[in-house]
Scaffold this motif. Sequence first.
Motif, PDB file in Angstrom:
ATOM      1  N   LYS A 100     -10.482  25.134  15.232  1.00  0.00           N
ATOM      2  CA  LYS A 100     -10.029  26.537  15.193  1.00  0.00           C
ATOM      3  C   LYS A 100      -9.982  27.152  16.582  1.00  0.00           C
ATOM      4  N   GLY A 101     -10.723  26.561  17.520  1.00  0.00           N
ATOM      5  CA  GLY A 101     -10.746  27.093  18.879  1.00  0.00           C
ATOM      6  C   GLY A 101      -9.382  27.094  19.540  1.00  0.00           C
ATOM      7  N   PHE A 102      -8.539  26.088  19.202  1.00  0.00           N
ATOM      8  CA  PHE A 102      -7.180  26.084  19.770  1.00  0.00           C
ATOM      9  C   PHE A 102      -6.430  27.348  19.343  1.00  0.00           C
ATOM     10  N   TYR A 103      -6.618  27.748  18.107  1.00  0.00           N
ATOM     11  CA  TYR A 103      -5.884  28.915  17.599  1.00  0.00           C
ATOM     12  C   TYR A 103      -6.496  30.223  18.111  1.00  0.00           C
ATOM     13  N   ILE A 104      -7.791  30.213  18.386  1.00  0.00           N
ATOM     14  CA  ILE A 104      -8.396  31.395  19.017  1.00  0.00           C
ATOM     15  C   ILE A 104      -7.788  31.587  20.407  1.00  0.00           C
TER      16      ILE A 104
ATOM     17  N   ILE B 227      -0.969  23.010  18.511  1.00  0.00           N
ATOM     18  CA  ILE B 227      -2.003  22.590  19.470  1.00  0.00           C
ATOM     19  C   ILE B 227      -1.266  21.934  20.634  1.00  0.00           C
ATOM     20  N   ALA B 228      -0.643  22.738  21.428  1.00  0.00           N
ATOM     21  CA  ALA B 228       0.240  22.264  22.500  1.00  0.00           C
ATOM     22  C   ALA B 228       0.433  23.410  23.491  1.00  0.00           C
ATOM     23  N   PRO B 229       0.891  23.108  24.715  1.00  0.00           N
ATOM     24  CA  PRO B 229       0.890  24.117  25.776  1.00  0.00           C
ATOM     25  C   PRO B 229       2.087  25.063  25.794  1.00  0.00           C
TER      26      PRO B 229
ATOM     27  N   PHE C 151      -3.800  17.955  31.501  1.00  0.00           N
ATOM     28  CA  PHE C 151      -5.056  18.392  30.891  1.00  0.00           C
ATOM     29  C   PHE C 151      -5.303  19.892  31.006  1.00  0.00           C
ATOM     30  N   VAL C 152      -4.373  20.651  31.602  1.00  0.00           N
ATOM     31  CA  VAL C 152      -4.701  22.051  31.893  1.00  0.00           C
ATOM     32  C   VAL C 152      -4.852  22.889  30.617  1.00  0.00           C
ATOM     33  N   TYR C 153      -3.961  22.718  29.648  1.00  0.00           N
ATOM     34  CA  TYR C 153      -4.096  23.491  28.401  1.00  0.00           C
ATOM     35  C   TYR C 153      -5.363  23.100  27.634  1.00  0.00           C
ATOM     36  N   PRO C 154      -5.624  21.814  27.391  1.00  0.00           N
ATOM     37  CA  PRO C 154      -6.881  21.480  26.694  1.00  0.00           C
ATOM     38  C   PRO C 154      -8.122  21.856  27.487  1.00  0.00           C
ATOM     39  N   LEU C 155      -8.014  21.881  28.824  1.00  0.00           N
ATOM     40  CA  LEU C 155      -9.177  22.294  29.618  1.00  0.00           C
ATOM     41  C   LEU C 155      -9.508  23.763  29.361  1.00  0.00           C
ATOM     42  N   VAL C 156      -8.488  24.604  29.316  1.00  0.00           N
ATOM     43  CA  VAL C 156      -8.717  26.022  29.026  1.00  0.00           C
ATOM     44  C   VAL C 156      -9.184  26.206  27.583  1.00  0.00           C
ATOM     45  N   ALA C 157      -8.690  25.349  26.694  1.00  0.00           N
ATOM     46  CA  ALA C 157      -9.071  25.464  25.280  1.00  0.00           C
ATOM     47  C   ALA C 157     -10.472  24.931  25.009  1.00  0.00           C
ATOM     48  N   ALA C 158     -10.992  24.064  25.872  1.00  0.00           N
ATOM     49  CA  ALA C 158     -12.242  23.355  25.584  1.00  0.00           C
ATOM     50  C   ALA C 158     -13.417  24.280  25.245  1.00  0.00           C
ATOM     51  N   PRO C 159     -13.646  25.385  25.979  1.00  0.00           N
ATOM     52  CA  PRO C 159     -14.767  26.260  25.586  1.00  0.00           C
ATOM     53  C   PRO C 159     -14.616  26.835  24.181  1.00  0.00           C
ATOM     54  N   PHE C 160     -13.402  27.148  23.804  1.00  0.00           N
ATOM     55  CA  PHE C 160     -13.159  27.669  22.456  1.00  0.00           C
ATOM     56  C   PHE C 160     -13.387  26.571  21.411  1.00  0.00           C
ATOM     57  N   VAL C 161     -12.957  25.350  21.743  1.00  0.00           N
ATOM     58  CA  VAL C 161     -13.143  24.224  20.826  1.00  0.00           C
ATOM     59  C   VAL C 161     -14.628  23.897  20.683  1.00  0.00           C
ATOM     60  N   ALA C 162     -15.371  24.024  21.781  1.00  0.00           N
ATOM     61  CA  ALA C 162     -16.812  23.750  21.729  1.00  0.00           C
ATOM     62  C   ALA C 162     -17.517  24.692  20.759  1.00  0.00           C
ATOM     63  N   VAL C 163     -17.046  25.928  20.673  1.00  0.00           N
ATOM     64  CA  VAL C 163     -17.697  26.927  19.811  1.00  0.00           C
ATOM     65  C   VAL C 163     -17.124  26.902  18.398  1.00  0.00           C
ATOM     66  N   PHE C 164     -15.793  26.832  18.292  1.00  0.00           N
ATOM     67  CA  PHE C 164     -15.142  27.009  16.981  1.00  0.00           C
ATOM     68  C   PHE C 164     -14.539  25.716  16.419  1.00  0.00           C
ATOM     69  N   GLY C 165     -14.702  24.592  17.093  1.00  0.00           N
ATOM     70  CA  GLY C 165     -14.063  23.359  16.636  1.00  0.00           C
ATOM     71  C   GLY C 165     -12.552  23.455  16.795  1.00  0.00           C
TER      72      GLY C 165
END
Length: 624
Positions: A131-135, A181-183, A115-129
Amino acid sequence: MMPATADARWRAGWVSAAAVFIVLAGIALWMDPVGVRRTNADPTAAPGFQSDEATYYLMGHSLARDFDLEYRHEDLARTRREFPGGPSGVFLKRGLTLNGQPDSDQSRLFYGKSFVYPLVAAPFVAVFGTKGFYILNSLLLALGFFCAYAFISARSAAGVSLVLAAGFVFPTVVPVYWAWIAPELFNFSLGLLAYFCWLYKFVAPTPSSARTAWLRGPASDVAAAVIIGLLTFSKLTNALLGLPMGLWWLWKREWKRAAIVAAGFALSAGLGFGTNLAISGEWNYQGGFDRRTCHNAFPLETPAAGLDVCEPRETSKALTNVWFDPQMLWSNLRANLGYFWIGRYGGMVAYFFPFVFAVVALLTAGQQRHTWQWFVLAGIAAQMIVFLITLPYTFMGGGGSVGNRYFMGVYGVAVFLLPPIRSIAASLVPWLVGGLFMAPLVLSPFDTSMRPGDRAFSGPLRLLPVELTNYNDLPVTTERDLMVRGFGAKPGHPGFGLMYLDKNSWLREADGLSFWTRGQSRAELLVRTNLPERRLQLMLSAGPLPTTVDLNLEGRRVTVSLVPNQTAIVQFAPDRGFPFKNVQDQVSYIWRLAITTDTGFVPPPSPDNDTRFLGVRVLPLIIR
């Protein structure tokens, strides 16, 4: 180097990295994150996920929206809103209690990936959906570039450093993973950051400012160890990144610092695995109690759908019987050592050329080499050997990989092999060679990712040898129904498999025995037999035009000139094919076959409405 000069170089790095981030993040905000997954080859196909992406997508959205890592019906419904085909390839598992008993609620499911990569991505996903993964990926790519530049610029001029650092990142397969969308990119950038924290102190002449002075002290080693611990939770083999640093401090007799580094690593990795234990009841997210992968049907989509609609897929035991199979160990290792460097789908020369450049530069650097660089090189070599021995049939990362994705975490540290380089011409070499192979991949990262085998259909990649040890997971197998066919099943002749390595051959004809090649083309195929056969017969039939057919089976060449509608038979008696033994213990043998025709034709109008551009019809048979 004066502090003011050092500060100026750091500012140049920050400005350049910020520019990289702004451009990539701008693209991420502008693009349709789902529509870009439609391929140029088939724009009507539903966009989907490649490799393990679906699991990380669901985890990132679940953490951002539900603040948990439990798979629920809401997760599936949310995915279907963006991807109507569902999260094909998602890994799920049942939970256990902390004392090892099955979870009392057997309908409760958890994700079977780190879960470490999606955990770091989660704040970006919360804001940008989505697209947050790519941010986040944009930030990671800019971070990797900056660390590479900061290290190189400590011993080289700013201009050379910018060219070399950019050449280390961009004319490689690395930017392709920006589209994933992968680590993989996470592992690359954080591996580079960890080694930067450890090694910058050895090249920095003076502290550039109070803000960076900590990089010269023990705190930077602790930071490196903590990052490597997180990377270990992301992928277990990343633990080997910590060995060179720990051994270095032991070799220097810095016992206290070695102990602190070990403690930082253990605490960080332990935090990740411990959290996974607390959530699902198991430290191992890859295996354990009833882990499965789901492709077409998904649990909880209906009240009756449970985890049993998915296929079992656990990694709980070391496959030592496969690793050290006395029948295959040396054959696989010898072949893979070659493929690792020069391979069509994952070789270092094509996909990570700056690594090759750095090794050569280090070996020829003479007095400019540092002792710690041998530790770095030995650590990379250790990872390479571990991959090649423990994953002899999948060391590139499976069928959906672009290049060798398992090497991404290790590749980041290769920049620290570079000695001081002062020539702008030398700094351009990674751009020239890497760009030759990688430009088509980097310029269309989504299309490359969705159809990873296509980029080797033409161009310089096609000149490189195919990794036969990875037969079942070559990138073309992402279209297995099209690219792998059975042939030869006829009384008196054993059946065999043909794998198309390009789309210069048409599928099996109605007789079930023959196929046409495309006109004026070179078709490459792999012939796989269940036994070590000794003779392959090819019956060649021309169309209404004369054609010259050049055949090449394992280096044995025959050229046949056919008049219109003529048929000829060619027999080859090659050596036993390349031995391939998968984990199901089935031994088979592979021949490489190429068929080239110099003319082509389109069949005349007929009720079949056949508009194909045809070369020669081929009927292959095994002769005993």
